[in-house]
Scaffold this active site. Sequence first.
Site, PDB file in Angstrom:
ATOM      1  N   ASP A 136       0.863  -1.213   0.028  1.00  0.00           N
ATOM      2  CA  ASP A 136       0.101  -0.170   0.096  1.00  0.00           C
ATOM      3  C   ASP A 136       0.897   1.240   0.093  1.00  0.00           C
ATOM      4  OD1 ASP A 136      -2.342   1.470  -0.086  1.00  0.00           O
ATOM      5  OD2 ASP A 136      -2.473   1.667   1.980  1.00  0.00           O
ATOM      6  N   CYS A 250     -22.027  -3.719  -1.972  1.00  0.00           N
ATOM      7  CA  CYS A 250     -21.514  -4.361  -3.136  1.00  0.00           C
ATOM      8  C   CYS A 250     -22.231  -5.757  -3.143  1.00  0.00           C
ATOM      9  CB  CYS A 250     -20.066  -4.419  -3.340  1.00  0.00           C
ATOM     10  SG  CYS A 250     -19.518  -5.490  -4.826  1.00  0.00           S
TER      11      CYS A 250
END
Length: 378
Positions: A136, A250
């Site tokens: 990240d 989602c």
Amino acid sequence: MPSSGCSSDPRVAALRERAAALGFARCGIAAAGPAPGAGRLREWLGAGRHGEMGYMARTADDRADPRRLLPGVRSVLTLLANYWAGPEGPAPPGAGVVARYARGEDYHRVLGARLRRFTAALAEVLGATESFLSVDTGAVLEKAWAEAAGVGWTGRHTNLVSRDLGSWTFLGVVLTTADLPPDAPQGDFCGTCDRCLRACPTGAIVAPYQLDARLCISYLTIELRGPIPRPLRPLLGNRVFGCDDCLAVCPWNRFAREARDPALAPPRGLAFPDLVGLLRLGEEEYRERYRATALHRARRSGLRRNAAVALGNVGGPAAAGPLAEALGDPAPLVRGHAAWALGAVGGPVARGALAERAGGEADAWVAEEIGAALEAAR
């Protein structure tokens, strides 16, 4: 370990076994070269949608070409870890909400240590190789490489989606000079679904696959160091670190599996922090409670700023006392947002505190916030 590819290479099978033993749910391989998605990154930066995240622009060339990070790189391995902790109820009254990924030990530490062990396994399985790892914070387009490696696809909300794990996942990337057979991409399975676009509280998903970070609650509560734009503050609700709304709606998350990884399990107390306690957070308590978590990225002043905004949104008149106390805080960032919150909750206590502070405030921005709050509290 399941994968998108069907390679019979015994080296790949051995590496996937090592990855699974380290707690990774998936391990995909892509052939190295110019990064997929580099063009979209430059368009995003050109539109200024990265906000104050200047590091994204400074490292754009490295993100576009992994050969700048590791000369001689031949393969890019993407490893995926599941962090979904199962269903949960709403936050208790007077509590804020922390995004799910940040409730346990800082994933950068956990996955970074595991990737270092995985790169050691690379050398054991493949012989002499050079590697570069990223979790990240490195100059790597993790989601684009994950998509290329068949680990998942970048959904309309711009997060990675896996067909059998959903999107409650972390990504780690390992660049290697070893030449490994690549996996095939999965393709995009979002279809015409627009639930994530409709769910975003601030409209940060400005179009399918396009995120304006300057509007995103995760950016506003974590990356932004200065004041949160006034029109956006009511939209934060009680969120104090990040936002999960686009993931929560989602449909692919119906396949999410509860993680059994103790290192990624959230401890009690981090999911729904008491807002008044967070507003009053001292330096020593901040270091003790959050130094090993992702929340340290927002800094103590940022967390207290966020708590003030959340109290303005959900605290009601009972929050006026703690917010009035925060008007005397040494940090202008906290005072200014406390003033806004007092204007939002209103009532005689709020109006009295604002009027008392108005004459003695030395910081011009805070004074402006106090003036606007007095108008709102009438």
